[in-house]
Scaffold this motif. Sequence first.
Motif, PDB file in Angstrom:
ATOM      1  N   UNK A 128       0.973  -1.215   0.148  1.00 27.53           N
ATOM      2  CA  UNK A 128      -0.102  -0.050  -0.008  1.00 27.53           C
ATOM      3  C   UNK A 128       0.848   1.119   0.024  1.00 27.53           C
ATOM      4  N   UNK A 129       1.925   1.332   0.873  1.00 29.30           N
ATOM      5  CA  UNK A 129       2.777   2.541   1.029  1.00 29.30           C
ATOM      6  C   UNK A 129       3.554   2.767  -0.148  1.00 29.30           C
ATOM      7  N   UNK A 130       3.862   1.535  -1.064  1.00 31.15           N
ATOM      8  CA  UNK A 130       4.790   1.582  -2.079  1.00 31.15           C
ATOM      9  C   UNK A 130       3.813   2.100  -3.325  1.00 31.15           C
ATOM     10  N   UNK A 131       2.666   1.746  -3.220  1.00 33.35           N
ATOM     11  CA  UNK A 131       1.730   2.259  -4.226  1.00 33.35           C
ATOM     12  C   UNK A 131       1.691   3.561  -4.202  1.00 33.35           C
ATOM     13  N   UNK A 132       1.467   4.189  -2.956  1.00 38.59           N
ATOM     14  CA  UNK A 132       1.150   5.556  -2.558  1.00 38.59           C
ATOM     15  C   UNK A 132       2.520   6.370  -2.906  1.00 38.59           C
ATOM     16  N   UNK A 133       3.528   5.838  -2.895  1.00 43.78           N
ATOM     17  CA  UNK A 133       4.853   6.461  -3.197  1.00 43.78           C
ATOM     18  C   UNK A 133       4.829   6.369  -4.669  1.00 43.78           C
ATOM     19  N   UNK A 134       4.389   5.478  -5.443  1.00 44.66           N
ATOM     20  CA  UNK A 134       4.241   5.375  -7.027  1.00 44.66           C
ATOM     21  C   UNK A 134       3.299   6.617  -7.211  1.00 44.66           C
ATOM     22  N   UNK A 135       2.383   6.727  -6.669  1.00 45.61           N
ATOM     23  CA  UNK A 135       1.297   8.072  -7.036  1.00 45.61           C
ATOM     24  C   UNK A 135       2.028   9.202  -6.859  1.00 45.61           C
ATOM     25  N   UNK A 136       2.553   9.318  -5.662  1.00 45.87           N
ATOM     26  CA  UNK A 136       3.112  10.636  -5.409  1.00 45.87           C
ATOM     27  C   UNK A 136       4.223  11.006  -6.353  1.00 45.87           C
ATOM     28  N   UNK A 137       4.986   9.906  -6.703  1.00 41.83           N
ATOM     29  CA  UNK A 137       5.912  10.105  -7.733  1.00 41.83           C
ATOM     30  C   UNK A 137       5.391  10.738  -8.968  1.00 41.83           C
ATOM     31  N   UNK A 138       4.089   9.928  -9.681  1.00 41.39           N
ATOM     32  CA  UNK A 138       3.664  10.383 -10.628  1.00 41.39           C
ATOM     33  C   UNK A 138       3.147  11.966 -10.423  1.00 41.39           C
ATOM     34  N   UNK A 139       2.583  12.212  -9.654  1.00 40.08           N
ATOM     35  CA  UNK A 139       1.975  13.571  -9.290  1.00 40.08           C
ATOM     36  C   UNK A 139       3.254  14.547  -9.381  1.00 40.08           C
ATOM     37  N   UNK A 140       4.339  14.266  -8.833  1.00 41.70           N
ATOM     38  CA  UNK A 140       5.204  15.249  -8.511  1.00 41.70           C
ATOM     39  C   UNK A 140       6.026  15.403  -9.874  1.00 41.70           C
ATOM     40  N   UNK A 141       5.982  14.438 -11.148  1.00 35.09           N
ATOM     41  CA  UNK A 141       6.522  14.625 -12.163  1.00 35.09           C
ATOM     42  C   UNK A 141       5.631  15.715 -13.044  1.00 35.09           C
ATOM     43  N   UNK A 142       4.085  15.200 -12.616  1.00 29.76           N
ATOM     44  CA  UNK A 142       3.373  16.005 -13.581  1.00 29.76           C
ATOM     45  C   UNK A 142       3.473  17.511 -13.019  1.00 29.76           C
ATOM     46  N   UNK A 143       3.791  17.777 -11.565  1.00 28.77           N
ATOM     47  CA  UNK A 143       3.783  19.206 -11.092  1.00 28.77           C
ATOM     48  C   UNK A 143       5.061  19.853 -11.505  1.00 28.77           C
TER      49      UNK A 143
END
Length: 473
Positions: free
Chosen positions: A212-227
């Motif tokens: 779960x935490x790894x998936x959350x990290x992946x989502x944050x990484x995608x949002x950070x790249x988009x930002x």
Amino acid sequence: MSLEYVFAVLRARWLIATITLVAVFGAVAAYTWMMPRKYIATSSVVLDIKNPDPIAGAAQAAMGSPTYMLTQIEVITSTRVAEKAARILKLDQVPELRANWQKSTGGIGSFEAWVANVIKAGLEARPLRGSNIITFIYTSEDPKFAAAAANAFMQAYLTTAVELRTNPAKQFNEEFDAKAKELREKYEAAQRRLSAFQQEQGLVVTDERVDIETNRLSALSADYLQMQGVMADSNSRQSAARSSPDQSPDVISNSTVSGIRSDIIRQEAALEQLSSRLGDQHPQVIELKTNLAELRRKLDTESKRIVGSVSVANNVTSARLALMKAALDEQRTKVLKLKSIRDEASMIQRDVELAQRSLDAVTVRMQNATLESQAPQASVAPLEYATPPGGPSSPRVGSNLALGGVLGLVMAIALAFLIELFDRRLRTATDIEALLLLHSMGSVPRFKNKPAKAGGLGSRLRLGKPALNAPAP
């Protein structure tokens, strides 16, 4: 040597031959009579080498080898079995035997071993060919003791066979017990270490939570790249707005600026017409110029406002990017910490499982060793018990007398011919012909020795005997 000559020699030496025959036969008969009577008692056991072990569940491979029976014979004839048999017969409590031991050894050595060697001399263990049966054969001058000794040796062997199987198991059981205690302590220590680690971390790390935490990290990484992409666009717009505000896309796309620019274009067109027609000093021209200046001031003010809004939006985007980076770093640190905790917990858990498996294996082996050490019997069972024999097995009177007769007859014949060899006599007509080199013309039968009458045939023959040496006409 003809058969006639043999009978002639025996007939001539019959007295010496008879005396020799009687002497030899009498000596053999006397020796047979003086020999002590010995009795043989037998008992037997059967070795079960095919049926599987009730504890191990399989037959031992060594029990089917050819050397197994020979090994059992050596065990039966060993001093250990003989000492047990002596104790069963209570020979160690016989004062006469102890006195004999003192006399023969001077009290040196073990009395039990001496008694064992004494009674072991009468034992013979013999396997039956083609079977798994071993026979105990004991020879003694007392039939009851022979039977008791055969049964005692059989019982001692059965006891020793059980001991040979259970004693190593008992020793292994003690070793397994000590090893089990050690492994149990290691298992408990590993379990306590795992519990303390989980309590120290304040959570129970599972693979699901790490996922779960790894998936959350992946989502944050995608949002950070988009930002980051949004931030790059905002920086370019800000740079464009600062360097050329009138060329900025935000300024150009603004509806207010577009309207002001449209008004300026119209005012400039009207001013150009009026100026060419009325002149620069005409009030209408001056009024248009004043309106045009006001419109340009509004355009500049609106452009600055738009450029300022672009800078504010860029600052907001930069702040959001910083927050997202902080959240991403925090989530990455959290995931790494969770993975580290999970790996450490997994190592401790593996130590616990390894200690438990080792403890289980030793416990199972210890239970088997305990069962083997408590086994009531080995793979051998008594088949027949010895009973006192009805008659002696030796000496064999008939065989000895027959042998004495044959031996006496041979020696009598040999002695007769030996004497004949040193005292040669003329026994037959063949001997006379061989000696005189003449053929015989006839023979006179032998008559019984009776007083001869004057002028009888006997006197004529006796008188005529010297003529035998006369030369032939």
